[in-house]
Design an enzyme around this catalytic site. Sequence first.
Site, short mmCIF file in Angstrom:
data_model
loop_
_atom_site.label_atom_id
_atom_site.label_comp_id
_atom_site.label_asym_id
_atom_site.label_seq_id
_atom_site.Cartn_x
_atom_site.Cartn_y
_atom_site.Cartn_z
N GLU A 94 0.81 -1.22 0.00
CA GLU A 94 0.00 0.00 0.00
C GLU A 94 0.84 1.26 0.00
O GLU A 94 1.98 1.27 0.50
CB GLU A 94 -0.94 0.01 1.21
CG GLU A 94 -0.26 0.20 2.53
CD GLU A 94 -1.25 0.38 3.66
OE1 GLU A 94 -1.80 1.49 3.80
OE2 GLU A 94 -1.48 -0.59 4.39
N ARG A 105 -2.31 10.79 7.29
CA ARG A 105 -2.21 10.17 5.97
C ARG A 105 -3.50 10.24 5.17
O ARG A 105 -3.51 10.02 3.98
CB ARG A 105 -1.79 8.69 6.12
CG ARG A 105 -0.37 8.52 6.58
CD ARG A 105 -0.02 7.06 6.82
NE ARG A 105 -0.06 6.29 5.59
CZ ARG A 105 -0.31 4.99 5.54
NH1 ARG A 105 -0.56 4.31 6.66
NH2 ARG A 105 -0.32 4.34 4.40
N ARG A 109 -5.56 5.74 -0.78
CA ARG A 109 -4.40 4.86 -0.96
C ARG A 109 -4.39 4.28 -2.37
O ARG A 109 -5.42 4.20 -3.03
CB ARG A 109 -4.46 3.66 0.00
CG ARG A 109 -4.54 3.97 1.46
CD ARG A 109 -3.19 4.37 2.05
NE ARG A 109 -3.30 4.48 3.49
CZ ARG A 109 -3.75 5.55 4.13
NH1 ARG A 109 -4.16 6.60 3.46
NH2 ARG A 109 -3.81 5.57 5.44
N HIS A 128 -10.47 4.59 2.45
CA HIS A 128 -9.71 3.74 3.38
C HIS A 128 -10.14 2.28 3.33
O HIS A 128 -10.57 1.70 4.33
CB HIS A 128 -9.78 4.28 4.82
CG HIS A 128 -8.64 3.82 5.66
ND1 HIS A 128 -8.76 2.83 6.60
CD2 HIS A 128 -7.35 4.22 5.70
CE1 HIS A 128 -7.61 2.62 7.18
NE2 HIS A 128 -6.72 3.46 6.66
#
Length: 137
Positions: A94, A105, A109, A128
Amino acid sequence: MAAHAPITFPVSKFALTGLLLVALSTGVQAREWFGFRNGQPDTGTIALTELPVQGQKTYAAILKGGPFKFEKDGTVFGNRERQLPRERRGHYREYTVETPGSRDRGAKRIVCGGEQTTPSACWYTADHYASFRRITP
């Protein structure tokens, strides 16, 4: 002691009929309709050019082998949510897609499978890991 009636929740016959008609009229099989295709999660796709600019930068960095801003970038992604096709442990890695203004963060992703700088496939998630879309070049 008197017996109690079971608790029921009224559901409109019209709502159920409408839902069934939508499923049938699209010709989609039930497993596909519920997010699976050929026994694997159906992730949909997103063109590389449709990714946010930060996602495009992350993707380019993945292919170059870095550098990455976050320590967790490049670590093994376990696919515990089973949103991606099942593979051996360590297949997926990831990477963070920066979110402007976020103090951490964030939720975005890119997850890639295969070799680190020559992945066999990459997926983008903006929520997420709740959903993924396969990145197409």
